[in-house]
Structures are given as structure tokens and as C-alpha cells.
Design a protein around this motif. Structure first.
Motif, PDB file in Angstrom:
ATOM      1  N   THR A 223       0.749  -1.415   0.007  1.00  0.00           N
ATOM      2  CA  THR A 223      -0.286  -0.342   0.175  1.00  0.00           C
ATOM      3  C   THR A 223       0.903   1.228   0.174  1.00  0.00           C
ATOM      4  O   THR A 223       2.236   1.337   0.309  1.00  0.00           O
ATOM      5  N   ALA A 224       0.530   2.852   0.079  1.00  0.00           N
ATOM      6  CA  ALA A 224       0.936   3.497   0.141  1.00  0.00           C
ATOM      7  C   ALA A 224       2.063   3.446   1.044  1.00  0.00           C
ATOM      8  O   ALA A 224       3.609   4.436   0.649  1.00  0.00           O
TER       9      ALA A 224
ATOM     10  N   ASN B 294       3.769   3.713  -8.835  1.00  0.00           N
ATOM     11  CA  ASN B 294       2.455   4.921  -8.425  1.00  0.00           C
ATOM     12  C   ASN B 294       1.732   3.290  -6.690  1.00  0.00           C
ATOM     13  O   ASN B 294       0.414   3.238  -6.669  1.00  0.00           O
TER      14      ASN B 294
ATOM     15  N   CYS C 173       4.095   2.475  -4.188  1.00  0.00           N
ATOM     16  CA  CYS C 173       4.474   2.982  -3.121  1.00  0.00           C
ATOM     17  C   CYS C 173       5.514   4.033  -2.828  1.00  0.00           C
ATOM     18  O   CYS C 173       6.057   3.782  -4.141  1.00  0.00           O
TER      19      CYS C 173
END
Length: 213
Positions: free
Chosen positions: A138-139, A167, A169
Motif C-alpha cells: 500500500t502507499a 504508483n 508505494c
């Protein structure tokens, strides 16, 4: 009660990742199924002491910092690592996991910040990369490429594109100390305008890779 084999628990500055420089407690688990040629923690492959999870947490609490990094070795090689991280999170700690990318991360508590390697060709462990792990990023997570030469750099660039990693992490490029000239790597990143974070291992600069630092 779960017991984990622990090599060391120590307080230092975070040497890499996007929290570099922050006082952090490191919990280093013993054992690793990989043998990367540039490994700087081979002392954690064997030995260690079996400690209960509550006792591990009690040791970490004495340092008074909210940041805890679970590392190794390869911490996920011990199943009890998952319980340790969840208990630390439940106590309000900011927990990061340093993992090789070779073992399944799907069961890691979603609140954990995963700092996951993708092993480059010069590591000697390229075949161990578990690319299915990418779907669990995830980010807030980070993928680290340890760059030893031009081939590693070119391979890492191709993986960035193939999996659209920037896009997903944050991306970390780190030179192998004593092998990849850090200035040359920095210049290549700028020339190619890569959306990555260049990093040097702060602990090696400050303490010359001393154990427990």
C-alpha cells in the motif's frame, strides 16, 4: 505463550527507509533462509535467545520511542513475528517490518509499514523474489532495491516499469557500500529522472556498521 529467537534488541537512529534519522527500537529476529552476497547481518543467521513476546515488548518499552522496527535475518521466517507486530501496534507503536521479499507478506497486519526488498541480480538470490507480495503493498509501504552495479540498476528500472511500483508505494535505491559508488548511482537516478528515494545507510556512516547500532 509464543517464544521468538532474538539476536538483539537495541536503540539507535533509523539508518534507512523514509524515517531515516529517527530514534528507533530495533528487534532483530534470528535466522534467514537467504544468503545474499552483500549481507551485513550474517551474525543473525544462528544463535540468539528464545524470549516471550511480552518480555520482548517490555524491553522495547524502556527506550521511550514510538518507532519500532522488526528486522533480521528474515523476521517472517518465525511465525510468531506476526503476533509480536500486532501486539506492538495495539500498544500504539509505529511498527515497520524489514523483509527480504522472499516470504509471504499477506498475513502481516495491515497497519505495519512494510519495507520489502526485491533482490537484485548481484545479490545471488534473484530467484527468491516473491512477486505476488507486490499486490499486498500500500502507499505507506516501501520497496528497496540494493544496487551493486549497472546490471542491478538496469534490472531495477525494468521492474519499476513492469509492476508500476512508483504508483503503489515509495521506492528506495540503496548502493552496496564499498561496491557501488554512491555518487554515480545518484547521478544515474537524476539523469533518468527516476521517481525513487536515494538512500545511504546512515548507521554505517555514523558507526561503521557496528553491531547493535
Amino acid at each position: 505463550m509464543s517464544l521468538l529467537r532474538i539476536t538483539e534488541i537495541f536503540h539507535s537512529l533509523q539508518g534507512e527507509s523514509n524515517t531515516v534519522g529517527l530514534p528507533t527500537v530495533f528487534i532483530r529476529l534470528t535466522g534467514c533462509p537467504l544468503r545474499c552476497v552483500y549481507c551485513d547481518t550474517a551474525y543473525a543467521f544462528t544463535g540468539g535467545e528464545k524470549i516471550g513476546i511480552d518480555a520482548i515488548i517490555a524491553q522495547a518499552e524502556q527506550y521511550g520511542t514510538p518507532y519500532i522496527t522488526v528486522t533480521g535475518g528474515e523476521p517472517l521466517a518465525q511465525p510468531g513475528c506476526l503476533e509480536l507486530m500486532t501486539k506492538l501496534l495495539d500498544k500504539g507503536y509505529v511498527v515497520s517490518l524489514e523483509t527480504s521479499g522472499a516470504l509471504d507478506v499477506s498475513k502481516v497486519d495491515q497497519r505495519v509499514i512494510k519495507v520489502m526488498d526485491l533482490k537484485t541480480p548481484s545479490s545471488g538470490e534473484l530467484s527468491r523474489n516473491c512477486y505476488q507480495n507486490i499486490e499486498y503493498l500500500t502507499a505507506k509501504d516501501q520497496v528497496k532495491f540494493v544496487i551493486g552495479n549497472d546490471s542491478d540498476y538496469d534490472w531495477s528500472k525494468s521492474i519499476l516499469t513492469e509492476y508500476d511500483l512508483p504508483n503503489l508505494c515509495e521506492i528506495l535505491f540503496s548502493p552496496v557500500m564499498g561496491q557501488q559508488n554512491p555518487t554515480e548511482l545518484a547521478e544515474k537516478i537524476l539523469k533518468d529522472r527516476l521517481p525513487v528515494r536515494f538512500q545511504l545507510q546512515l548507521h554505517k556512516i555514523l558507526w561503521d556498521d557496528a553491531q547493535g547500532k
